[in-house]
Design a protein around this motif. Sequence first.
Motif, PDB file in Angstrom:
ATOM      1  N   UNK A  41     -77.954 -10.006   2.857  1.00  0.00           N
ATOM      2  CA  UNK A  41     -78.631 -10.266   4.124  1.00  0.00           C
ATOM      3  C   UNK A  41     -80.046  -9.700   4.068  1.00  0.00           C
ATOM      4  N   UNK A  42     -81.012 -10.496   4.513  1.00  0.00           N
ATOM      5  CA  UNK A  42     -82.399 -10.064   4.622  1.00  0.00           C
ATOM      6  C   UNK A  42     -82.685  -9.695   6.076  1.00  0.00           C
ATOM      7  N   UNK A  43     -83.308  -8.553   6.285  1.00  0.00           N
ATOM      8  CA  UNK A  43     -83.633  -8.082   7.630  1.00  0.00           C
ATOM      9  C   UNK A  43     -85.134  -7.905   7.778  1.00  0.00           C
ATOM     10  N   UNK A  58     -76.655  -5.862   0.209  1.00  0.00           N
ATOM     11  CA  UNK A  58     -75.751  -6.809  -0.453  1.00  0.00           C
ATOM     12  C   UNK A  58     -74.484  -6.971   0.367  1.00  0.00           C
ATOM     13  N   UNK A  59     -73.895  -8.135   0.278  1.00  0.00           N
ATOM     14  CA  UNK A  59     -72.645  -8.430   0.956  1.00  0.00           C
ATOM     15  C   UNK A  59     -71.591  -8.720  -0.112  1.00  0.00           C
ATOM     16  N   UNK A  73     -66.791 -10.630   5.712  1.00  0.00           N
ATOM     17  CA  UNK A  73     -67.384 -10.673   7.052  1.00  0.00           C
ATOM     18  C   UNK A  73     -67.412  -9.293   7.714  1.00  0.00           C
ATOM     19  N   UNK A  74     -66.322  -8.544   7.571  1.00  0.00           N
ATOM     20  CA  UNK A  74     -66.217  -7.246   8.222  1.00  0.00           C
ATOM     21  C   UNK A  74     -67.286  -6.287   7.688  1.00  0.00           C
ATOM     22  N   UNK A 119     -74.564 -19.594  10.517  1.00  0.00           N
ATOM     23  CA  UNK A 119     -73.671 -19.273  11.643  1.00  0.00           C
ATOM     24  C   UNK A 119     -73.911 -17.856  12.131  1.00  0.00           C
ATOM     25  N   UNK A 120     -74.230 -16.936  11.204  1.00  0.00           N
ATOM     26  CA  UNK A 120     -74.521 -15.564  11.585  1.00  0.00           C
ATOM     27  C   UNK A 120     -75.743 -15.510  12.499  1.00  0.00           C
ATOM     28  N   UNK A 121     -76.760 -16.282  12.170  1.00  0.00           N
ATOM     29  CA  UNK A 121     -77.973 -16.324  12.998  1.00  0.00           C
ATOM     30  C   UNK A 121     -77.717 -16.991  14.342  1.00  0.00           C
TER      31      UNK A 121
END
Length: 124
Positions: A41-43, A58-59, A73-74, A119-121
């Motif tokens: 994920x980029x923030x 990293x995920x 996901x968690x 979907x996260x966004x």
Amino acid sequence: MTSLFLSESDKAKVSLHPLVVLTVLDAYMRRSDGLTRVIGTLLGTKTANLIEVTSCYCVPHQETDEGEIGIDDEYNAKMLSLKKVMNPGEEVVGWFATTAENGQKVDYLTCFIHDYFGRLLDGS
């Protein structure tokens, strides 16, 4: 509504903090045995036509021999909430994936990864 796609009329500029590049590289070099790529994920922040990518993480995920991908996901949700506590102004601005070892830059799993972060966004 936020989107991973920019409209054609937007001439967006992206500013990428060097630590983000080093974090992705380090994650790829330290990846678990059997993983061909690292995703995450980029923030950062979005203002008008500027996206500033200031951090990432990293995920964990697994890819099967049958061509399926499972994203934790968690873990992603927990990391996002922790990052927001540390930097409340940051939001998800995108995602990253390293190249697969076989040299493929984009494959069909990339579509699934993009859909997941889309979907996260969108908050769904």
